[in-house]
Scaffold this motif. Structure first.
Motif, PDB file in Angstrom:
ATOM      1  N   MET A  89       0.820  -1.189   0.000  1.00  9.73           N
ATOM      2  CA  MET A  89       0.000   0.000   0.000  1.00  9.73           C
ATOM      3  C   MET A  89       0.858   1.245   0.000  1.00  9.73           C
ATOM      4  O   MET A  89       1.880   1.287   0.643  1.00  9.73           O
ATOM      5  N   ALA A  90       0.390   2.236  -0.669  1.00 10.01           N
ATOM      6  CA  ALA A  90       1.131   3.492  -0.731  1.00 10.01           C
ATOM      7  C   ALA A  90       0.621   4.448   0.331  1.00 10.01           C
ATOM      8  O   ALA A  90      -0.566   4.610   0.511  1.00 10.01           O
ATOM      9  N   ASP A  91       1.529   5.050   1.057  1.00 10.42           N
ATOM     10  CA  ASP A  91       1.193   6.097   2.012  1.00 10.42           C
ATOM     11  C   ASP A  91       1.454   7.411   1.306  1.00 10.42           C
ATOM     12  O   ASP A  91       2.566   7.645   0.865  1.00 10.42           O
ATOM     13  N   ARG A  92       0.459   8.259   1.223  1.00  7.71           N
ATOM     14  CA  ARG A  92       0.653   9.542   0.548  1.00  7.71           C
ATOM     15  C   ARG A  92       1.485  10.437   1.443  1.00  7.71           C
ATOM     16  O   ARG A  92       1.115  10.724   2.554  1.00  7.71           O
ATOM     17  N   GLU A  93       2.629  10.841   0.956  1.00  5.05           N
ATOM     18  CA  GLU A  93       3.544  11.708   1.683  1.00  5.05           C
ATOM     19  C   GLU A  93       3.232  13.161   1.379  1.00  5.05           C
ATOM     20  O   GLU A  93       3.125  13.984   2.265  1.00  5.05           O
ATOM     21  N   MET A  94       3.084  13.467   0.103  1.00  2.00           N
ATOM     22  CA  MET A  94       2.821  14.836  -0.330  1.00  2.00           C
ATOM     23  C   MET A  94       2.402  14.765  -1.790  1.00  2.00           C
ATOM     24  O   MET A  94       2.857  13.916  -2.525  1.00  2.00           O
ATOM     25  N   ALA A  95       1.559  15.646  -2.190  1.00  2.00           N
ATOM     26  CA  ALA A  95       1.171  15.671  -3.595  1.00  2.00           C
ATOM     27  C   ALA A  95       1.267  17.092  -4.123  1.00  2.00           C
ATOM     28  O   ALA A  95       0.729  18.013  -3.543  1.00  2.00           O
ATOM     29  N   ASP A  96       1.991  17.242  -5.202  1.00  2.00           N
ATOM     30  CA  ASP A  96       2.101  18.523  -5.896  1.00  2.00           C
ATOM     31  C   ASP A  96       1.849  18.203  -7.353  1.00  2.00           C
ATOM     32  O   ASP A  96       2.747  17.836  -8.077  1.00  2.00           O
TER      33      ASP A  96
ATOM     34  N   GLY B 143       8.630   2.768   2.552  1.00  2.00           N
ATOM     35  CA  GLY B 143       9.805   3.587   2.839  1.00  2.00           C
ATOM     36  C   GLY B 143      10.557   4.076   1.617  1.00  2.00           C
ATOM     37  O   GLY B 143      11.595   4.711   1.746  1.00  2.00           O
ATOM     38  N   ILE B 144      10.028   3.799   0.441  1.00  2.00           N
ATOM     39  CA  ILE B 144      10.655   4.259  -0.807  1.00  2.00           C
ATOM     40  C   ILE B 144       9.876   5.465  -1.309  1.00  2.00           C
ATOM     41  O   ILE B 144       8.650   5.416  -1.442  1.00  2.00           O
ATOM     42  N   ARG B 145      10.570   6.565  -1.577  1.00  2.00           N
ATOM     43  CA  ARG B 145       9.924   7.752  -2.148  1.00  2.00           C
ATOM     44  C   ARG B 145       9.656   7.465  -3.619  1.00  2.00           C
ATOM     45  O   ARG B 145      10.562   7.126  -4.373  1.00  2.00           O
ATOM     46  N   VAL B 146       8.392   7.590  -4.013  1.00  2.00           N
ATOM     47  CA  VAL B 146       7.996   7.373  -5.404  1.00  2.00           C
ATOM     48  C   VAL B 146       7.575   8.720  -5.979  1.00  2.00           C
ATOM     49  O   VAL B 146       6.645   9.353  -5.485  1.00  2.00           O
ATOM     50  N   ILE B 147       8.286   9.129  -7.008  1.00  2.00           N
ATOM     51  CA  ILE B 147       7.993  10.382  -7.693  1.00  2.00           C
ATOM     52  C   ILE B 147       7.393  10.022  -9.041  1.00  2.00           C
ATOM     53  O   ILE B 147       8.048   9.390  -9.865  1.00  2.00           O
ATOM     54  N   THR B 148       6.136  10.392  -9.241  1.00  2.00           N
ATOM     55  CA  THR B 148       5.464  10.119 -10.501  1.00  2.00           C
ATOM     56  C   THR B 148       5.444  11.402 -11.315  1.00  2.00           C
ATOM     57  O   THR B 148       4.910  12.417 -10.862  1.00  2.00           O
ATOM     58  N   ALA B 149       6.051  11.350 -12.484  1.00  2.00           N
ATOM     59  CA  ALA B 149       6.137  12.514 -13.363  1.00  2.00           C
ATOM     60  C   ALA B 149       5.292  12.253 -14.604  1.00  2.00           C
ATOM     61  O   ALA B 149       5.256  11.136 -15.108  1.00  2.00           O
TER      62      ALA B 149
END
Length: 125
Positions: A1-8, A27-33
């Motif tokens: 499951m993904a924990d939402r850290e921040m959304a921009d 614990g892995i930062r996932v940046i979706t571009a």
């Protein structure tokens, strides 16, 4: 499951724009571009790639929705890779395709930064 850290994010990136969303999975930062990465649009990605203050940062950039990338994107990826590696962590790319993958191959970034075909594979050690 993904924990939402921040959304921009800018929903449905318009041509010439870039949207970036940051989440965390195990614990892995996932940046979706999504959209185009160039000199005029790079700043949201650059900010998202600021190495977390955690020891051994782990970052995956999901690039399957990136339609264009110029040297600004290449330089940002290389700088992020160097910073994260120096901190004892890693940076992976997920799903670059088409002209973006070709750009990565031409300049040799695919040999420097681990690139996986899917996000699921990039999240797997």
């Amino acid at each position: 499951m993904a924990d939402r850290e921040m959304a921009d994010t800018q929903r449905g990136a318009q041509p010439g724009q870039l949207s970036v969303m940051i989440t965390a999975t195990d614990g892995i930062r996932v940046i979706t571009a999504a959209g185009e990465i160039d000199h005029d649009t790079i700043e949201p990605l650059r900010q998202a790639l600021q190495a977390p203050s955690l020891p051994r940062p782990r970052i995956v950039i999901d690039m399957h929705q990136v339609t264009f990338m110029d040297s600004s994107g290449i330089n940002t990826l290389i700088a992020a890779h160097q910073a994260v590696t120096a901190a004892g962590g890693w940076l992976r790319l997920a799903g670059p395709a088409g002209s973006v993958m070709r750009t990565l191959q031409i300049v040799g970034v695919d040999a420097l930064i681990d690139s996986r075909p899917t996000l699921r594979e990039a999240l797997t050690n």
